[in-house]
Design an enzyme around this catalytic site. Structure first.
Site, PDB file in Angstrom:
ATOM      1  N   PHE A 170      -5.889 -45.432  36.208  1.00  0.00           N
ATOM      2  CA  PHE A 170      -5.798 -44.455  35.124  1.00  0.00           C
ATOM      3  C   PHE A 170      -6.738 -44.884  34.002  1.00  0.00           C
ATOM      4  CE2 PHE A 170      -3.295 -46.689  31.817  1.00  0.00           C
ATOM      5  CZ  PHE A 170      -2.901 -47.808  32.524  1.00  0.00           C
ATOM      6  N   ASP A 192       1.590 -52.728  24.987  1.00  0.00           N
ATOM      7  CA  ASP A 192       0.551 -51.958  24.328  1.00  0.00           C
ATOM      8  C   ASP A 192      -0.755 -52.520  24.853  1.00  0.00           C
ATOM      9  OD1 ASP A 192       0.034 -49.780  22.448  1.00  0.00           O
ATOM     10  OD2 ASP A 192      -1.168 -51.288  21.431  1.00  0.00           O
ATOM     11  N   TYR A 252      -9.385 -45.938  31.552  1.00  0.00           N
ATOM     12  CA  TYR A 252     -10.791 -46.339  31.636  1.00  0.00           C
ATOM     13  C   TYR A 252     -11.131 -47.028  32.963  1.00  0.00           C
ATOM     14  CZ  TYR A 252     -10.601 -45.364  26.615  1.00  0.00           C
ATOM     15  OH  TYR A 252     -10.428 -44.752  25.407  1.00  0.00           O
ATOM     16  N   LYS A 278      -5.765 -54.771  41.835  1.00  0.00           N
ATOM     17  CA  LYS A 278      -5.882 -54.595  40.378  1.00  0.00           C
ATOM     18  C   LYS A 278      -4.793 -55.388  39.664  1.00  0.00           C
ATOM     19  CE  LYS A 278      -5.496 -51.520  36.458  1.00  0.00           C
ATOM     20  NZ  LYS A 278      -5.083 -50.254  35.870  1.00  0.00           N
TER      21      LYS A 278
HETATM   22  P1  IMP Z   1      -0.927 -47.383  25.239  1.00  0.00           P
HETATM   23  O1  IMP Z   1      -0.112 -46.555  26.182  1.00  0.00           O
HETATM   24  O2  IMP Z   1      -0.708 -47.054  23.811  1.00  0.00           O
HETATM   25  O3  IMP Z   1      -0.765 -48.858  25.524  1.00  0.00           O
HETATM   26  O4  IMP Z   1      -2.434 -46.969  25.501  1.00  0.00           O
HETATM   27  C1  IMP Z   1      -3.196 -47.667  26.397  1.00  0.00           C
HETATM   28  C2  IMP Z   1      -4.491 -46.911  26.672  1.00  0.00           C
HETATM   29  O5  IMP Z   1      -5.482 -47.898  26.944  1.00  0.00           O
HETATM   30  C3  IMP Z   1      -4.369 -46.065  27.928  1.00  0.00           C
HETATM   31  O6  IMP Z   1      -4.089 -44.726  27.643  1.00  0.00           O
HETATM   32  C4  IMP Z   1      -5.738 -46.226  28.549  1.00  0.00           C
HETATM   33  O7  IMP Z   1      -6.622 -45.310  27.977  1.00  0.00           O
HETATM   34  C5  IMP Z   1      -6.145 -47.629  28.140  1.00  0.00           C
HETATM   35  N1  IMP Z   1      -5.710 -48.611  29.168  1.00  0.00           N
HETATM   36  C6  IMP Z   1      -4.769 -49.590  29.041  1.00  0.00           C
HETATM   37  N2  IMP Z   1      -4.624 -50.271  30.190  1.00  0.00           N
HETATM   38  C7  IMP Z   1      -5.468 -49.700  31.063  1.00  0.00           C
HETATM   39  C8  IMP Z   1      -5.740 -49.967  32.437  1.00  0.00           C
HETATM   40  O8  IMP Z   1      -5.159 -50.836  33.112  1.00  0.00           O
HETATM   41  N3  IMP Z   1      -6.684 -49.186  32.987  1.00  0.00           N
HETATM   42  C9  IMP Z   1      -7.349 -48.206  32.304  1.00  0.00           C
HETATM   43  N4  IMP Z   1      -7.103 -47.897  31.038  1.00  0.00           N
HETATM   44  C10 IMP Z   1      -6.172 -48.651  30.407  1.00  0.00           C
END
Ligand code: IMP
Length: 192
Positions: free
Chosen positions: A146, A67, A148, A169
């Site tokens: 992807f 997460d 941000y 990255k």
């Molecule tokens: P999750 O899938 O619930 O963990 O949501 C994570 C969200 O945080 C993603 O949809 C992105 O908007 C943001 N996010 C997390 N990691 C990254 C990254 O490495 N780059 C850019 N956005 C990120």
């Protein structure tokens, strides 16, 4: 080694494959197939466990999940665990546009990406959290990555995360750091 991944995000699966394979040779990652669990935890740690536990209970096999999100200092840590759904549409472009709007006229652009990486097996549960510090740019740049990435300039870099090569990255990122540490831990555990 085969691991089930509790995510439906194709970008994340691609990043995880690149991050984990050098540490866990011969690794095969399989996306979880069941319905995505409700992420109702209030921390990255709790939500990573929810996703890894769901993948494990559905597959009966060792499972990983993460997460992640971005915490912006001037916004009191927002969007945080709500990063994926910050704008009503949940689209990356809308999330980043909303963040830029909410930072208009604010000088403090400090932000941190956070990733909690979880591993769940019949033998136990493990979670590792790591951060990646940077600043939010004035406008988006770059077509890679992807979320941000187009508005996040890591400390020590002159370009956004979306302008970096995937390998560059992953070497520095919150997800790279968290999953490399988790993979090193998994490598020390008995085979399931
Ligand atoms: P999750 O899938 O619930 O963990 O949501 C994570 C969200 O945080 C993603 O949809 C992105 O908007 C943001 N996010 C997390 N990691 C990254 C990254 O490495 N780059 C850019 N956005 C990120």
């Amino acid at each position: 080694m085969k691991l089930v991944v509790g995510t439906r995000n194709a970008h994340k699966i691609a990043e995880l494959t690149e991050i984990l394979t050098p540490v866990l040779g011969g690794l095969e990652l399989e996306p979880a197939t069941g319905e995505a669990p409700e992420e109702d935890g209030t921390t990255f740690y709790a939500n990573a466990l929810i996703k890894a536990r769901a993948a494990f209970s559905e597959s009966g096999r060792p499972s990983i999940a993460d997460d992640s999100g971005i915490e912006v200092r001037a916004l009191g840590g927002e969007p945080g665990v709500r990063s994926a759904r910050y704008a009503a549409s949940g689209l990356d472009e809308d999330n980043t546009a909303l963040l830029l709007t909410n930072l208009e006229g604010i000088e403090d652009r400090q932000a941190e990406f956070v990733c909690a990486a979880a591993y769940v097996t019949a033998r136990g549960e493990y979670v590792i959290e790591r951060r990646w510090e940077g600043t939010i740019s004035q406008t988006p740049s770059g077509g890679g990555g992807f979320g941000y990435d187009p508005i996040f300039v890591p400390h020590g870099s002159s370009v956004t995360a979306a302008q970096m090569e995937p390998r560059e990255k992953n070497e520095a990122s919150h997800r790279g750091q968290a999953f490399r540490a988790l993979a090193e831990l998994i490598a020390t555990l008995p085979t399931q």
